[in-house]
Motif scaffolding. Structure first.
Motif, PDB file in Angstrom:
ATOM      1  N   SER A  14     -45.522  -6.738   8.995  1.00 30.66           N
ATOM      2  CA  SER A  14     -44.708  -6.208   7.896  1.00 30.66           C
ATOM      3  C   SER A  14     -43.423  -5.734   8.369  1.00 30.66           C
ATOM      4  CB  SER A  14     -45.584  -5.209   7.428  1.00 30.66           C
ATOM      5  OG  SER A  14     -45.602  -3.846   8.240  1.00 30.66           O
ATOM      6  N   TYR A  15     -42.421  -5.798   7.580  1.00 32.09           N
ATOM      7  CA  TYR A  15     -41.134  -5.480   7.810  1.00 32.09           C
ATOM      8  C   TYR A  15     -40.539  -4.491   6.749  1.00 32.09           C
ATOM      9  CZ  TYR A  15     -41.572  -9.611  10.599  1.00 32.09           C
ATOM     10  OH  TYR A  15     -41.904 -10.483  11.837  1.00 32.09           O
ATOM     11  N   ASN A  16     -39.953  -3.439   7.411  1.00 33.19           N
ATOM     12  CA  ASN A  16     -39.306  -2.351   6.236  1.00 33.19           C
ATOM     13  C   ASN A  16     -37.967  -2.569   6.106  1.00 33.19           C
ATOM     14  OD1 ASN A  16     -41.658  -0.897   6.033  1.00 33.19           O
ATOM     15  ND2 ASN A  16     -41.531   0.116   8.280  1.00 33.19           N
ATOM     16  N   ASP A  17     -37.285  -3.381   7.026  1.00 33.79           N
ATOM     17  CA  ASP A  17     -35.993  -3.673   6.853  1.00 33.79           C
ATOM     18  C   ASP A  17     -35.544  -5.234   7.535  1.00 33.79           C
ATOM     19  OD1 ASP A  17     -35.134  -1.435   9.366  1.00 33.79           O
ATOM     20  OD2 ASP A  17     -35.646  -3.417   9.609  1.00 33.79           O
ATOM     21  N   PHE A  18     -34.427  -5.635   7.176  1.00 33.32           N
ATOM     22  CA  PHE A  18     -33.995  -6.731   7.596  1.00 33.32           C
ATOM     23  C   PHE A  18     -33.790  -6.794   9.175  1.00 33.32           C
ATOM     24  CE2 PHE A  18     -29.978  -9.034   9.300  1.00 33.32           C
ATOM     25  CZ  PHE A  18     -30.449 -10.505   8.730  1.00 33.32           C
ATOM     26  N   GLY A  19     -33.532  -5.707   9.997  1.00 30.80           N
ATOM     27  CA  GLY A  19     -33.442  -5.375  11.338  1.00 30.80           C
ATOM     28  C   GLY A  19     -35.017  -5.900  12.049  1.00 30.80           C
ATOM     29  N   ASN A  20     -35.818  -5.579  11.349  1.00 32.87           N
ATOM     30  CA  ASN A  20     -37.435  -5.923  12.054  1.00 32.87           C
ATOM     31  C   ASN A  20     -37.784  -7.311  11.717  1.00 32.87           C
ATOM     32  OD1 ASN A  20     -37.577  -3.104  12.656  1.00 32.87           O
ATOM     33  ND2 ASN A  20     -38.763  -2.784  10.677  1.00 32.87           N
ATOM     34  N   PHE A  21     -37.046  -8.058  10.761  1.00 32.05           N
ATOM     35  CA  PHE A  21     -37.442  -9.289  10.623  1.00 32.05           C
ATOM     36  C   PHE A  21     -36.625 -10.200  11.780  1.00 32.05           C
ATOM     37  CE2 PHE A  21     -35.164 -13.158   8.761  1.00 32.05           C
ATOM     38  CZ  PHE A  21     -36.453 -13.770   8.417  1.00 32.05           C
ATOM     39  N   ILE A  22     -35.188  -9.972  11.965  1.00 33.63           N
ATOM     40  CA  ILE A  22     -34.577 -10.508  12.853  1.00 33.63           C
ATOM     41  C   ILE A  22     -35.052 -10.276  14.243  1.00 33.63           C
ATOM     42  CG2 ILE A  22     -32.332 -10.372  14.038  1.00 33.63           C
ATOM     43  CD1 ILE A  22     -32.303 -11.882  11.320  1.00 33.63           C
ATOM     44  N   THR A  23     -35.634  -9.061  14.573  1.00 35.04           N
ATOM     45  CA  THR A  23     -36.183  -8.779  15.810  1.00 35.04           C
ATOM     46  C   THR A  23     -37.504  -9.717  16.252  1.00 35.04           C
ATOM     47  OG1 THR A  23     -35.381  -6.363  15.779  1.00 35.04           O
ATOM     48  CG2 THR A  23     -37.024  -7.127  17.379  1.00 35.04           C
ATOM     49  N   GLU A  24     -38.197  -9.795  15.044  1.00 35.31           N
ATOM     50  CA  GLU A  24     -39.253 -10.763  15.136  1.00 35.31           C
ATOM     51  C   GLU A  24     -38.875 -12.112  15.542  1.00 35.31           C
ATOM     52  OE1 GLU A  24     -43.244 -12.080  14.972  1.00 35.31           O
ATOM     53  OE2 GLU A  24     -42.366 -10.225  15.185  1.00 35.31           O
ATOM     54  N   LEU A  25     -37.687 -12.603  15.094  1.00 39.88           N
ATOM     55  CA  LEU A  25     -37.315 -13.866  15.351  1.00 39.88           C
ATOM     56  C   LEU A  25     -36.731 -13.998  16.556  1.00 39.88           C
ATOM     57  CD1 LEU A  25     -36.280 -15.225  11.622  1.00 39.88           C
ATOM     58  CD2 LEU A  25     -38.085 -16.046  12.943  1.00 39.88           C
ATOM     59  N   GLY A  26     -36.189 -12.970  17.017  1.00 40.45           N
ATOM     60  CA  GLY A  26     -35.557 -13.095  18.373  1.00 40.45           C
ATOM     61  C   GLY A  26     -34.322 -13.524  18.421  1.00 40.45           C
ATOM     62  N   ILE A  27     -33.461 -13.098  17.179  1.00 38.54           N
ATOM     63  CA  ILE A  27     -32.301 -13.656  16.837  1.00 38.54           C
ATOM     64  C   ILE A  27     -31.281 -12.316  17.236  1.00 38.54           C
ATOM     65  CG2 ILE A  27     -30.405 -14.316  15.021  1.00 38.54           C
ATOM     66  CD1 ILE A  27     -32.933 -15.729  13.477  1.00 38.54           C
ATOM     67  N   ASN A  28     -30.204 -12.889  17.920  1.00 41.40           N
ATOM     68  CA  ASN A  28     -28.950 -12.050  18.265  1.00 41.40           C
ATOM     69  C   ASN A  28     -27.821 -11.945  17.414  1.00 41.40           C
ATOM     70  OD1 ASN A  28     -30.664 -10.879  20.338  1.00 41.40           O
ATOM     71  ND2 ASN A  28     -30.079 -12.595  21.640  1.00 41.40           N
ATOM     72  N   ASN A  29     -26.903 -11.039  16.964  1.00 40.16           N
ATOM     73  CA  ASN A  29     -25.833 -11.213  16.161  1.00 40.16           C
ATOM     74  C   ASN A  29     -26.027 -12.059  14.956  1.00 40.16           C
ATOM     75  OD1 ASN A  29     -24.617  -9.875  18.366  1.00 40.16           O
ATOM     76  ND2 ASN A  29     -24.458 -11.606  19.553  1.00 40.16           N
ATOM     77  N   PRO A  30     -26.932 -11.740  14.272  1.00 38.88           N
ATOM     78  CA  PRO A  30     -26.957 -12.561  13.111  1.00 38.88           C
ATOM     79  C   PRO A  30     -25.749 -12.391  11.868  1.00 38.88           C
ATOM     80  CG  PRO A  30     -28.405 -10.375  12.814  1.00 38.88           C
ATOM     81  CD  PRO A  30     -27.746 -10.635  14.219  1.00 38.88           C
ATOM     82  N   PRO A  31     -25.301 -13.411  11.300  1.00 40.69           N
ATOM     83  CA  PRO A  31     -24.237 -13.016  10.403  1.00 40.69           C
ATOM     84  C   PRO A  31     -24.300 -11.924   9.487  1.00 40.69           C
ATOM     85  CG  PRO A  31     -25.182 -15.506  10.324  1.00 40.69           C
ATOM     86  CD  PRO A  31     -25.992 -14.716  10.867  1.00 40.69           C
ATOM     87  N   ASP A  32     -23.272 -11.323   9.017  1.00 39.17           N
ATOM     88  CA  ASP A  32     -23.173 -10.028   8.477  1.00 39.17           C
ATOM     89  C   ASP A  32     -23.711 -10.621   6.795  1.00 39.17           C
ATOM     90  OD1 ASP A  32     -22.105  -8.594  10.194  1.00 39.17           O
ATOM     91  OD2 ASP A  32     -19.964  -8.900   9.479  1.00 39.17           O
ATOM     92  N   VAL A  33     -23.348 -11.540   6.314  1.00 39.44           N
ATOM     93  CA  VAL A  33     -23.974 -12.230   5.116  1.00 39.44           C
ATOM     94  C   VAL A  33     -25.408 -12.294   4.927  1.00 39.44           C
ATOM     95  CG1 VAL A  33     -23.940 -14.559   5.272  1.00 39.44           C
ATOM     96  CG2 VAL A  33     -23.424 -13.872   3.087  1.00 39.44           C
ATOM     97  N   TRP A  34     -26.174 -12.466   5.951  1.00 39.45           N
ATOM     98  CA  TRP A  34     -27.825 -12.283   6.023  1.00 39.45           C
ATOM     99  C   TRP A  34     -27.906 -10.994   5.457  1.00 39.45           C
ATOM    100  CZ3 TRP A  34     -30.038 -15.457  10.711  1.00 39.45           C
ATOM    101  CH2 TRP A  34     -29.628 -16.704  10.677  1.00 39.45           C
ATOM    102  N   SER A  35     -27.683  -9.857   6.163  1.00 36.65           N
ATOM    103  CA  SER A  35     -28.041  -8.729   5.990  1.00 36.65           C
ATOM    104  C   SER A  35     -27.747  -8.112   4.431  1.00 36.65           C
ATOM    105  CB  SER A  35     -27.492  -7.757   6.889  1.00 36.65           C
ATOM    106  OG  SER A  35     -26.208  -7.672   7.193  1.00 36.65           O
ATOM    107  N   GLU A  36     -26.402  -8.717   4.188  1.00 39.06           N
ATOM    108  CA  GLU A  36     -25.788  -8.404   2.822  1.00 39.06           C
ATOM    109  C   GLU A  36     -26.722  -9.092   1.823  1.00 39.06           C
ATOM    110  OE1 GLU A  36     -21.975  -9.801   3.086  1.00 39.06           O
ATOM    111  OE2 GLU A  36     -21.205  -8.176   4.569  1.00 39.06           O
TER     112      GLU A  36
END
Length: 444
Positions: A14-36
């Motif tokens: 489960s993910y409470n926020d966008f940050g947890n989702f990105i961490t699970e995928l192992g992605i560094n420096n996601p585009p700002d528009v993704w979180s927006e």
């Protein structure tokens, strides 16, 4: 809280926020528009099993327009199955689909009207790339290709809305076959590298009309063009503040600077005259200044003017007749299907517009005949794409290259004498299309 049940009915993290989702995928420096856009996109997430573009049936139907070979279709189907059975990847695909193909964000009509589309740099995809590699395909190549064709239904609706003939979409989307084959030739797996270039096709911004491709855009040349009210002759003057070498090319072209002979352009005008450095239609700027009377000369083009940006598709000869027909058909096409869009002419920047080709190729060369129809002007550039397009790559030592064609031989002979190839740019005004075949600008 995001739904925690995956497409197989098993619980996933489960993910409470966008940050947890990105961490699970192992992605560094996601585009700002993704979180927006994350919360808004996930509210409309239909589930992997309900995304119509995550089915083999969709891929098969899409190929009626893409005309891809069997190997590429197999790669798409493998990608579909991987993404469909990975909840994190399916949500990532949906997020990007939502950003790029939602009418509210990147509507094709808005883009054509001049609104800049949302664009961003895709980050490193190290973790999901491993899953795709085990399946024998490229994640960076196939995930992005899958994302692109997810926008096909919206594109078809756009064409239908404007009553655009089906042949135009078939011709326009033929580019995806060209670039997927190029990817395969270079990487031995199917994929697509030119994502943002092909996005122009799927966003309804680019159209292939005959031999050439066209995008409605603002003119980017650092110049102003004037037409003589009596004779029709066209003269372009450089904008002020551009540093040129003694040879009339922009200082720094090919990383070559001219500390002794470089000079800076000047431009001045009042209510009666304009004064500046003339640009030869052969693609260089002259250090001298000239004056034009506004009683005799009318401004017809400047930076920011609406034009059609011309792109030269790979895959077929640069037939002089076919190109002329393409320009004329483009005017008819936009006038018929997008009469609200204004444009005064065409622009293009390409390695094919290097004016040096007129020195090293014969007058009956397709390249020479093509560029003689335009008003050429210099831009700061290099020779990288020339070698990529003509030789597939540029080695550290040019002498290792072998010439197998007339074009390759001409370039190598010229470069081995100490010269440098580079880009060139052009403009062509609508009113001068009627002179196609006469080298109107360069002969007057």
């Amino acid at each position: 809280m995001i739904d925690t049940v995956n497409s197989n009915g098993r619980e996933w993290r489960s993910y409470n926020d966008f940050g947890n989702f990105i961490t699970e995928l192992g992605i560094n420096n996601p585009p700002d528009v993704w979180s927006e856009m994350w919360d808004e996109a996930q509210k409309q997430y239909p589930g992997a099993q309900n995304m119509k573009f995550l089915t083999e049936e969709f891929i098969s139907e899409a190929n009626q327009y893409l005309k891809l070979p069997e190997g590429a279709i197999n790669a798409f189907n493998i990608a579909v199955n991987i993404v469909k059975n990975n909840e994190a990847l399916s949500r990532l695909l949906w997020l990007n689909h939502y950003i790029l193909f939602s009418d509210e964000i990147n509507g094709a009509s808005n883009i054509l009207a001049g609104k800049k589309p949302v664009r961003f740099t895709f980050p490193d995809f190290s973790k999901p790339d491993a899953d795709f590699s085990r399946a024998g395909i490229s994640f960076s190549g196939m995930f992005l290709a899958l994302l692109l064709i997810s926008g096909l239904p919206r594109l078809l609706e756009f064409y239908k809305k404007h009553n655009i003939p089906e042949q135009v979409i078939l011709d326009t989307l033929s580019d995806i076959d060209i670039w997927m084959r190029d990817y395969y030739d270079k990487n031995n797996v199917w994929g697509l590298k030119e994502f943002w270039w092909i996005y122009n096709h799927f966003s309804g911004q680019l159209f292939r009309i005959g031999r050439l491709q066209f995008i409605h855009a603002s003119f980017t040349g650092d110049l102003k063009a004037f037409r003589n009210k009596n004779t029709g002759k066209v003269i372009a003057l450089s904008n002020a503040g551009i540093k040129y070498r003694a040879d009339g090319q922009v200082d720094g072209t090919n990383d070559i600077y001219d500390p002794d002979g470089a000079w800076v352009s000047d431009y001045w005008e009042d209510e009666n005259i304009v004064r500046g450095n003339p640009i030869s239609p052969l693609g260089y700027v002259e250090k001298k200044t000239i004056e034009l009377s506004k009683k005799e000369w009318k401004e017809v083009l400047s930076k920011g003017s609406f034009v059609l940006d011309v792109h030269i598709a790979a895959g077929s000869k640069l037939s002089h007749q076919a190109c002329g027909e393409s320009f004329k058909s483009a005017v008819e096409f936009f006038n018929n299907y997008f009469p609200e869009i204004e444009f005064c002419g065409f622009m293009c920047t390409s390695w094919l517009l290097d004016p040096q080709f007129q020195k090293i190729l014969s007058l009956d060369s397709n390249i020479v005949k093509f560029q003689r129809e335009f008003y050429l002007y210099p831009v700061k550039s290099n020779d990288v794409q020339t070698f990529e397009r003509v030789f597939n790559s540029k080695p550290e030592n040019i002498k290792n290259l072998k010439a197998e064609t007339t074009l390759q031989k001409a370039i190598l002979d010229y470069v081995n004498k100490g010269n440098k190839m580079h880009f060139g740019a052009m403009f062509l005004l609508n009113d001068d299309l009627k002179y196609w075949g006469s080298a109107f600008y360069q002969q007057n």
